[in-house]
Design a protein around this motif. Structure first.
Motif, mmCIF file in Angstrom:
data_model
loop_
_atom_site.group_PDB
_atom_site.id
_atom_site.type_symbol
_atom_site.label_atom_id
_atom_site.label_comp_id
_atom_site.label_asym_id
_atom_site.label_seq_id
_atom_site.Cartn_x
_atom_site.Cartn_y
_atom_site.Cartn_z
ATOM 1 N N ALA A 9 -2.760 11.776 -14.155
ATOM 2 C CA ALA A 9 -1.853 10.828 -13.798
ATOM 3 C C ALA A 9 -1.350 11.290 -12.416
ATOM 4 O O ALA A 9 -1.230 10.662 -11.478
ATOM 5 C CB ALA A 9 -0.807 10.418 -14.618
ATOM 6 N N ALA A 10 -1.114 12.592 -12.372
ATOM 7 C CA ALA A 10 -0.481 13.281 -11.277
ATOM 8 C C ALA A 10 -1.588 13.197 -10.149
ATOM 9 O O ALA A 10 -1.285 12.828 -8.881
ATOM 10 C CB ALA A 10 -0.062 14.734 -11.570
ATOM 11 N N ARG A 11 -2.826 13.738 -10.529
ATOM 12 C CA ARG A 11 -3.783 13.663 -9.352
ATOM 13 C C ARG A 11 -4.254 12.292 -8.846
ATOM 14 O O ARG A 11 -4.349 12.121 -7.563
ATOM 15 C CB ARG A 11 -5.261 14.093 -9.686
ATOM 16 C CG ARG A 11 -6.295 14.381 -8.949
ATOM 17 C CD ARG A 11 -7.660 14.855 -9.720
ATOM 18 N NE ARG A 11 -8.058 13.535 -10.584
ATOM 19 C CZ ARG A 11 -8.833 13.773 -11.575
ATOM 20 N NH1 ARG A 11 -8.960 14.734 -12.054
ATOM 21 N NH2 ARG A 11 -8.972 12.658 -12.280
ATOM 22 N N GLU A 12 -4.078 11.209 -9.707
ATOM 23 C CA GLU A 12 -4.457 9.852 -9.155
ATOM 24 C C GLU A 12 -3.366 9.214 -8.371
ATOM 25 O O GLU A 12 -3.372 8.606 -7.209
ATOM 26 C CB GLU A 12 -4.288 9.044 -10.429
ATOM 27 C CG GLU A 12 -4.910 7.271 -10.104
ATOM 28 C CD GLU A 12 -5.099 6.599 -11.375
ATOM 29 O OE1 GLU A 12 -4.574 5.156 -11.352
ATOM 30 O OE2 GLU A 12 -5.371 7.072 -12.448
ATOM 31 N N GLU A 13 -1.924 9.667 -8.689
ATOM 32 C CA GLU A 13 -0.836 9.236 -7.724
ATOM 33 C C GLU A 13 -1.054 9.856 -6.522
ATOM 34 O O GLU A 13 -0.540 9.368 -5.446
ATOM 35 C CB GLU A 13 0.302 9.434 -8.502
ATOM 36 C CG GLU A 13 1.575 9.116 -7.707
ATOM 37 C CD GLU A 13 3.020 9.223 -8.335
ATOM 38 O OE1 GLU A 13 3.972 8.923 -7.701
ATOM 39 O OE2 GLU A 13 2.997 9.639 -9.492
ATOM 40 N N LEU A 14 -1.336 11.153 -6.530
ATOM 41 C CA LEU A 14 -1.298 12.089 -5.466
ATOM 42 C C LEU A 14 -2.574 11.609 -4.316
ATOM 43 O O LEU A 14 -2.319 11.145 -3.273
ATOM 44 C CB LEU A 14 -1.721 13.371 -5.681
ATOM 45 C CG LEU A 14 -1.814 14.484 -4.475
ATOM 46 C CD1 LEU A 14 -0.537 14.402 -3.680
ATOM 47 C CD2 LEU A 14 -1.985 15.926 -4.939
ATOM 48 N N THR A 15 -3.672 10.976 -5.050
ATOM 49 C CA THR A 15 -4.730 10.547 -4.462
ATOM 50 C C THR A 15 -4.326 9.194 -3.505
ATOM 51 O O THR A 15 -4.641 8.951 -2.177
ATOM 52 C CB THR A 15 -5.885 10.018 -5.183
ATOM 53 O OG1 THR A 15 -6.424 11.263 -5.597
ATOM 54 C CG2 THR A 15 -6.935 9.574 -4.434
ATOM 55 N N GLY A 16 -3.535 8.412 -4.190
ATOM 56 C CA GLY A 16 -2.885 7.072 -3.685
ATOM 57 C C GLY A 16 -2.136 7.512 -2.568
ATOM 58 O O GLY A 16 -2.119 6.641 -1.476
ATOM 59 N N GLU A 36 7.168 14.379 0.337
ATOM 60 C CA GLU A 36 7.826 15.003 -0.788
ATOM 61 C C GLU A 36 7.207 14.796 -2.021
ATOM 62 O O GLU A 36 7.058 15.588 -2.625
ATOM 63 C CB GLU A 36 9.073 14.668 -0.484
ATOM 64 C CG GLU A 36 9.848 15.361 0.777
ATOM 65 C CD GLU A 36 11.552 14.848 0.958
ATOM 66 O OE1 GLU A 36 11.885 13.957 0.175
ATOM 67 O OE2 GLU A 36 11.881 15.014 1.723
ATOM 68 N N ARG A 37 6.929 13.449 -2.336
ATOM 69 C CA ARG A 37 6.197 13.053 -3.584
ATOM 70 C C ARG A 37 4.919 13.897 -3.735
ATOM 71 O O ARG A 37 4.742 14.288 -4.886
ATOM 72 C CB ARG A 37 6.338 11.706 -3.974
ATOM 73 C CG ARG A 37 5.671 11.251 -5.292
ATOM 74 C CD ARG A 37 6.736 11.607 -6.271
ATOM 75 N NE ARG A 37 5.763 11.255 -7.682
ATOM 76 C CZ ARG A 37 6.090 11.753 -8.908
ATOM 77 N NH1 ARG A 37 7.168 12.492 -8.814
ATOM 78 N NH2 ARG A 37 5.548 11.284 -9.843
#
Length: 65
Positions: A9-16, A36-37
Motif C-alpha cells: 500500500a505504501a509503495r502504491e501510494e508513493l508511486t501515485g 512530505e508524504r
C-alpha cells in the motif's frame, strides 16, 4: 513502524505521488505536501525492506549453523 500500512500500500501510494509530482501540474503548496508524504512513505517502505532483510539474514544464519 511509524505508520500502520503494508509495504504494498505504501509503495502504491508513493508511486501515485511520484506520478503527480512528475506531471508538473500540481501547485507548489500541494507539491510540498505530496513531497512530505512521499518521504514518509519511502521511510515506511525502507523499514519494511530492512525488516525483511534482517529476517532473511537470521534464517540464513540458523541454517548455516
Amino acid at each position: 513502524m511509524s505508520e500502520e500500512i503494508s509495504y504494498e500500500a505504501a509503495r502504491e501510494e508513493l508511486t501515485g505521488i511520484v506520478a503527480k509530482l512528475e506531471s508538473g501540474g500540481v501547485p507548489l503548496a500541494e507539491s510540498l505536501e505530496l513531497w512530505e508524504r512521499g518521504e514518509k512513505l519511502a521511510a515506511i517502505c525502507q523499514e519494511w525492506l530492512d525488516g525483511a532483510k534482517a529476517k532473511v539474514a537470521a534464517a540464513r544464519s540458523e541454517t548455516e549453523s
